[in-house]
Design a protein around this motif. Sequence first.
Motif, short mmCIF file in Angstrom:
data_model
loop_
_atom_site.label_atom_id
_atom_site.label_comp_id
_atom_site.label_asym_id
_atom_site.label_seq_id
_atom_site.Cartn_x
_atom_site.Cartn_y
_atom_site.Cartn_z
N GLY A 52 42.14 69.11 66.15
CA GLY A 52 43.24 69.66 65.34
C GLY A 52 42.68 70.44 64.15
O GLY A 52 41.69 70.02 63.56
N GLY A 53 43.30 71.59 63.83
CA GLY A 53 42.91 72.36 62.64
C GLY A 53 41.53 72.99 62.73
O GLY A 53 40.94 73.38 61.72
N GLN A 54 41.01 73.10 63.96
CA GLN A 54 39.65 73.62 64.09
C GLN A 54 39.51 75.10 63.78
O GLN A 54 38.40 75.60 63.69
CB GLN A 54 39.10 73.32 65.50
CG GLN A 54 39.61 74.26 66.57
CD GLN A 54 41.06 73.99 66.90
OE1 GLN A 54 41.91 73.84 66.01
NE2 GLN A 54 41.37 73.91 68.17
N ASN B 20 46.28 70.82 76.97
CA ASN B 20 47.34 70.06 77.65
C ASN B 20 48.29 69.44 76.63
O ASN B 20 49.46 69.28 76.88
CB ASN B 20 46.72 68.95 78.51
CG ASN B 20 45.73 69.55 79.50
OD1 ASN B 20 45.96 70.66 79.98
ND2 ASN B 20 44.64 68.85 79.76
N ASN B 21 47.74 69.14 75.43
CA ASN B 21 48.52 68.46 74.41
C ASN B 21 49.49 69.44 73.71
O ASN B 21 49.06 70.41 73.08
CB ASN B 21 47.50 67.88 73.41
CG ASN B 21 48.17 67.12 72.30
OD1 ASN B 21 49.32 67.37 71.99
ND2 ASN B 21 47.44 66.19 71.72
N GLN B 22 50.80 69.16 73.88
CA GLN B 22 51.83 70.06 73.33
C GLN B 22 51.72 70.20 71.80
O GLN B 22 51.75 71.31 71.27
CB GLN B 22 53.23 69.52 73.67
CG GLN B 22 53.66 69.77 75.10
CD GLN B 22 53.97 71.26 75.33
OE1 GLN B 22 54.71 71.86 74.60
NE2 GLN B 22 53.37 71.84 76.37
N ASN B 23 51.57 69.05 71.11
CA ASN B 23 51.52 69.07 69.64
C ASN B 23 50.36 69.92 69.13
O ASN B 23 50.48 70.68 68.18
CB ASN B 23 51.35 67.65 69.09
CG ASN B 23 52.68 66.94 69.12
OD1 ASN B 23 53.72 67.59 69.25
ND2 ASN B 23 52.65 65.63 69.04
N LEU B 24 49.24 69.75 69.84
CA LEU B 24 48.04 70.51 69.46
C LEU B 24 48.29 72.02 69.62
O LEU B 24 47.91 72.83 68.75
CB LEU B 24 46.87 70.07 70.35
CG LEU B 24 45.50 70.31 69.79
CD1 LEU B 24 45.30 69.59 68.47
CD2 LEU B 24 44.45 69.87 70.80
N LEU B 25 49.00 72.37 70.69
CA LEU B 25 49.30 73.78 70.95
C LEU B 25 50.18 74.35 69.82
O LEU B 25 49.91 75.44 69.29
CB LEU B 25 50.01 73.93 72.30
CG LEU B 25 50.31 75.38 72.70
CD1 LEU B 25 49.04 76.19 72.86
CD2 LEU B 25 51.13 75.42 73.96
N TYR B 26 51.20 73.55 69.41
CA TYR B 26 52.08 74.01 68.33
C TYR B 26 51.29 74.21 67.03
O TYR B 26 51.50 75.16 66.28
CB TYR B 26 53.24 73.02 68.11
CG TYR B 26 54.23 73.02 69.26
CD1 TYR B 26 54.53 74.20 69.95
CD2 TYR B 26 54.87 71.84 69.67
CE1 TYR B 26 55.40 74.19 71.01
CE2 TYR B 26 55.74 71.84 70.73
CZ TYR B 26 56.01 73.01 71.41
OH TYR B 26 56.87 73.01 72.46
N THR B 27 50.37 73.24 66.78
CA THR B 27 49.54 73.37 65.56
C THR B 27 48.79 74.70 65.58
O THR B 27 48.72 75.43 64.60
CB THR B 27 48.50 72.23 65.50
OG1 THR B 27 49.13 71.04 65.88
CG2 THR B 27 47.87 72.11 64.12
N HIS B 28 48.23 75.02 66.76
CA HIS B 28 47.48 76.29 66.89
C HIS B 28 48.39 77.49 66.65
O HIS B 28 48.03 78.43 65.95
CB HIS B 28 46.88 76.41 68.30
CG HIS B 28 45.69 75.54 68.47
ND1 HIS B 28 44.65 75.53 67.60
CD2 HIS B 28 45.39 74.64 69.44
CE1 HIS B 28 43.75 74.65 68.03
NE2 HIS B 28 44.17 74.10 69.13
#
Length: 452
Positions: free
Chosen positions: A90-92, A134-142
């Motif tokens: 996250g946040g990379q 695959n992770n939806q939350n991670l995609l939204y963060t991006h």
Amino acid sequence: MVNILLLLNIIFIIVDLTIYKSMRVKAPSYVYLYYSHIIISLLIILWLVLLNLQENKRFTSLNPKFFYSSFLNLILYWGVFMGLNNAYIGGQITGYIVCVLATSVYLYLKPVEAFLTYSSSLIILIVSLVFTVNNQNLLYTHIINASIVVILSYIISKINFLNFLKEFIHKKKILQSKQELEKINFKLKEYEKLRTDFFANISHELKTPINVIFCAEQIIDFSLKQNQCNNDNLSKYLKMIKQNSYRLTRLIGNLIDITKIDALNFEVKLINADIIQVVEDITMSVAAFVEDKGISLIFDTEVEEKVIAFDPNQIERVILNLLSNAIKFTDKAGEIFVSIYLENNNVCISVKDTGIGIPDNMLNSIFDRFIQVDNALPKNHEGSGIGLSLVKSLVEMHNGSINVKSKLGEGSEFIVSLPDTIIPNSQQTLDSTNMENDYIKKINIEFSDIYQ
Ligand code: ADP
């Protein structure tokens, strides 16, 4: 800004080499971060070198716009690559955000260009992430991170561009003021030169008649003492004294008038009178003088009577001035035509001669003060270059205009246009008493620089 970015990356490299050293073995994201810091540092060093070369003009063929865009795109796509490979943290893409913001501040991209450049790289990033994460939350963060980058870079570019624009406008204004100052300076220098020439010319103009008067006086004095004075000689030298006194009177009168006109202290006294009568009378009063010089004078008018508002004294002076020039510049057997006609609500008075004419390049400047056509003056005539400028001012004070048409070697025509207007309820009329004496005096004064 780029220097700060370089310093930041060097600190990151030191952190990567010390604190994160052990973590790099466990998590591949730290490896990408490490390489990312090295590559961005190298790109910044390359950027600084190129900038330096360009500033030292060793790289003049390099288009700065292309230069900036290439550098920005390299950093952007390295950021995309890094973001993709760090997808699971996250946040990379923080490093990426820093690069983008730093470069967008530095680059002079127009807001729209910045928006398109950043959004295209980020669309690639997001599309790639959709397929790899695959992770939806991670995609939204991006997606949120990426959108912030686009919006921020747009805003920063806009601020940057506006500042750049303001600076550009400011510099342009300074440049304009400088150019205006230079123009004024040039005009002042020209005026200064004209002033110096004028004083030289006026001194000569004043000295010549004074010398003639002194000489004539000395000759008369000498003849009287020697008892050799006869009436013929006496009248010849008295005539010389008289003519040169008139010349001085004219010159001084003209000088006083142009000074008054400049100080807005000169008024024309308009009355309703017959302009045809005034022009005809003044023209006819010089007929004998003109014919004496072997020149024919022809007067013609389209209308017999035309009452308009004008200052008879000043218009007589204008006509006498134009006639005196026509006589000065016309040889024996030449012709002078004075004609009056009506055109577009104006009364036009034309004074035309078959004299030496005026070169095309001088036609606009002869009405300027102190301007004389080089070598135009026949040897036995003098001039100060004030006459036409005074004529122009007098005509303009009547809300009229003066124009000239001329062909070198063929002759000149001066056309005075006066507005066809009258002063309502004016009781003042033309005073015709003592007209003849008045004319003689005026002619003596205005024609004083034409020698017999
Ligand atoms: P000046 O007192 O020297 O005659 P003006 O202002 O009356 O001064 O005239 C300016 C110049 O214009 C003259 O020196 C002459 O070169 C030119 N000029 C004026 N009228 C005529 C004319 N009718 N024919 C040729 N040249 C003329």
